[in-house]
Scaffold this active site. Sequence first.
Site, mmCIF file in Angstrom:
data_model
loop_
_atom_site.group_PDB
_atom_site.id
_atom_site.type_symbol
_atom_site.label_atom_id
_atom_site.label_comp_id
_atom_site.label_asym_id
_atom_site.label_seq_id
_atom_site.Cartn_x
_atom_site.Cartn_y
_atom_site.Cartn_z
ATOM 1 N N ARG A 117 0.818 -1.218 0.000
ATOM 2 C CA ARG A 117 0.000 0.000 0.000
ATOM 3 C C ARG A 117 0.857 1.276 0.000
ATOM 4 N NH1 ARG A 117 -3.092 0.259 5.928
ATOM 5 N NH2 ARG A 117 -1.221 -0.034 7.115
ATOM 6 N N ASN A 150 -5.825 7.123 2.768
ATOM 7 C CA ASN A 150 -5.574 6.646 4.121
ATOM 8 C C ASN A 150 -4.171 7.054 4.546
ATOM 9 O OD1 ASN A 150 -6.770 4.582 6.231
ATOM 10 N ND2 ASN A 150 -4.592 4.113 6.064
ATOM 11 N N GLU A 151 -4.092 7.866 5.561
ATOM 12 C CA GLU A 151 -2.798 8.257 6.150
ATOM 13 C C GLU A 151 -1.754 8.604 5.075
ATOM 14 O OE1 GLU A 151 -1.630 5.113 8.815
ATOM 15 O OE2 GLU A 151 -3.032 5.739 10.344
ATOM 16 N N GLU A 156 -9.448 5.724 13.888
ATOM 17 C CA GLU A 156 -8.969 4.369 14.188
ATOM 18 C C GLU A 156 -8.348 4.400 15.574
ATOM 19 O OE1 GLU A 156 -6.022 3.070 11.380
ATOM 20 O OE2 GLU A 156 -7.255 3.553 9.643
ATOM 21 N N TRP A 166 2.574 -3.943 14.810
ATOM 22 C CA TRP A 166 3.744 -3.333 14.179
ATOM 23 C C TRP A 166 4.756 -2.766 15.165
ATOM 24 C CZ3 TRP A 166 3.117 1.252 16.397
ATOM 25 C CH2 TRP A 166 1.816 1.735 16.578
ATOM 26 N N GLU A 178 -1.483 -8.035 8.137
ATOM 27 C CA GLU A 178 -1.879 -7.616 9.491
ATOM 28 C C GLU A 178 -2.650 -8.698 10.242
ATOM 29 O OE1 GLU A 178 -3.584 -3.903 7.860
ATOM 30 O OE2 GLU A 178 -2.237 -2.882 9.242
ATOM 31 N N GLN A 179 -2.261 -9.947 9.983
ATOM 32 C CA GLN A 179 -3.017 -11.073 10.547
ATOM 33 C C GLN A 179 -3.098 -11.049 12.072
ATOM 34 O OE1 GLN A 179 -0.314 -13.591 8.445
ATOM 35 N NE2 GLN A 179 -1.970 -14.687 7.423
ATOM 36 N N HIS A 195 -2.906 -8.449 14.207
ATOM 37 C CA HIS A 195 -3.326 -7.197 14.857
ATOM 38 C C HIS A 195 -4.529 -7.455 15.768
ATOM 39 C CE1 HIS A 195 -4.460 -2.945 15.216
ATOM 40 N NE2 HIS A 195 -3.313 -2.642 14.632
HETATM 41 C C1 GAL Z 1 -3.085 2.371 10.552
HETATM 42 C C2 GAL Z 1 -3.738 2.126 9.208
HETATM 43 C C3 GAL Z 1 -4.674 0.942 9.253
HETATM 44 C C4 GAL Z 1 -4.000 -0.224 9.926
HETATM 45 C C5 GAL Z 1 -3.532 0.184 11.299
HETATM 46 C C6 GAL Z 1 -2.857 -0.942 12.064
HETATM 47 O O1 GAL Z 1 -1.960 3.177 10.435
HETATM 48 O O2 GAL Z 1 -4.462 3.260 8.797
HETATM 49 O O3 GAL Z 1 -5.069 0.597 7.941
HETATM 50 O O4 GAL Z 1 -2.927 -0.640 9.137
HETATM 51 O O5 GAL Z 1 -2.590 1.219 11.154
HETATM 52 O O6 GAL Z 1 -2.445 -0.498 13.338
#
Ligand code: GAL
Length: 658
Positions: free
Chosen positions: A103, A141-142, A291, A299, A339-340, A342
């Site tokens: 992305r 997004n961001e 979010e 991460w 992101e499995q 998260h």
């Molecule tokens: C954000 C992002 C999300 C997701 C999230 C995970 O920065 O906008 O799509 O990746 O982190 O923490």
Amino acid sequence: MYFGTAWYPEHWPETRWPEDVRMMREAGMNVCRIAEFAWSSLEPLEGEYEFDWLERAIALLADNGIAVVLGTPTAAPPAWLTHHHPDTLAIEPDGRPAQHGNRCHYSPTSPTYHKYVRRIVEHMARRFGQDPRVIGWQIDNEYNRIDYSENTHRQFQHYLKEQYGSIEALNAHWHTAYWSQTYTDFDEIPLPIGPHNPGLMLAFRRFITRVWKEFQQLQIASIRMYSRPEQWITHNFMGWFDGFDHYVLCEDLDLASWDWYVGTGHHDYTRTGAAHDLTRGFKRRNFWVMETQPGSVNWAPVNNVLYRGEARCMAWHAVAHGADALLYWQWRSAPGGQEQLHGSLIGADGRPRPFYQEACQIGAELARAAGVLRDTTPRNEVAFLNSYDARWALDAQRHHRDFDPVAHLLHYYRPFASRNIGVDIVHAEADLSGYRLVVAPALFVLSEATVAQLTRFVTEQKGTLVLTVRTGQKDVHNALFPVLQPGPLREIAGAEVEEFFALDEPVPVYGEWEASLEGQGRIWAERLRPLSERTQVIARFGLANGWLDNGPAITRHPVGTDGGQVVLVGTWLSEALQDALTRWLVQAAGVTPEPIEAPPGVEVLRRYTSDGCAVTFVINHNRQEASVVLPGTGQDVLTGETCAGTVILPGYGVRVLV
Ligand code: GAL
């Protein structure tokens, strides 16, 4: 008051959707953000649009009382696009194209990318722009990527031409005779990779802001061609991220929102409150938390789970700072993809994870409080100034590895937060009417507009202004002012900086305004010289490096005969001294103290209706019980109880009082 989640229906068979949406509804959710990475599901092949699935997802959500925020999917261009049009890929600083599939791999300046972006967004807007079930849009997004393509390079040169008019003017402002940097034409100017001429570096940051503004405007125009005006448009920012000037991007948005993650460790309200205040300051009105993490992320160095109850505290903390919505990222992890692991509300087995229970409690409580919170917003007497120009210029010339401009601002913010004195964080050129105290941390680069606002604040409004170290050294081209710091603010400061020192060891500082106070300055010190007889020295350095010894460390200058005052702080004070300084400033500026007595770790803040009725939040951020003393009586909106006198809050307990 909105409560919800990010959901990716495209990851799941449609037969599963009703069960997911039922559980959202049962958690009290009334908003869901969808589609922000769904381009390959919306346009699987070039020009072949499949929007019916999205329409069915929107319908299902709406049938369950859940409003929709539609994300434009442009942060994740599909493989057919980047494969057939490699000029849409961003170029890394080393000249290689970004890899597909992680992305944000697109070039925000690519005309080809713009063409495809316009098409997908227009198609979405044509289909959903009139849809009452869609309340708003999130663009991309961001934003974060910098593209180093030839195309971006040419656009940068073009931008410079537009800004400077002539190459002579640019050479003059950037002082390019230095190291033979003199340019004879705009097309000789490089894209800065790593350290470079300060003027060039600052201009490049502003250019990147322009790039995002135009990328965003293109999408806004595509939406607005078809949408009803009630649909608002936002972008999800990232707190203190400084990739572009957020104030400039927010000029075109209806609403500011941000993505709030703790990562490793736990929530520190005296720090995160500042990020909420910053986001509220982008449009100077309430904002959304688009979010936030349900338990853990995937991460961070250590992806620990938040303590039980911590997320609820965080939710109320955000609301107290002006959030009108809170959305968890994400509902359920895709079985594949990066992101499995998260945090999420629903597990791999399709059933609620333990955190879901806490989310249900938050949802129910927000619903209960929604009525009293309607049309309320924080209102503060203290403002902090934020300038991206100053941050960029400082970051490029920290001069001391620990001189982090955000850490410096937070050092000033923390004692206000722990005293429960609400703060607005606003643009350094913002109108300052209504404030009693303004803190301007390290305004390294000073614009004429900022100087005018600050001067007006102390002369006409009679406010108290606090200038800190590293103020007023540079003009808007990032060149040194031909006078000492704080440059054009010397007159109102009644003092100047004779010399500055990056400190390899702390230096002693003692307060003259509270004789017993002794502490240290660290990281940075400035030897101040009073310029007026009226300037009062309120703290001095002790014996230090020989240059600072016994010199003024903090000065106060009363402006005019009955004007305000400017306090110039010439070092990065140790915690206890910073706390003492704050206590004194609050008094000296006549800031109203918080009437509720609260112990450390208990946050007390208010939101007000336009006619001044307050909703008071009392939030115990400690894991242990704490008690506060209420001056009067209040009714707890969450429990219906009447509270008076000493009120005990359990660990992570919250009271919302009217
Ligand atoms: C954000 C992002 C999300 C997701 C999230 C995970 O920065 O906008 O799509 O990746 O982190 O923490």
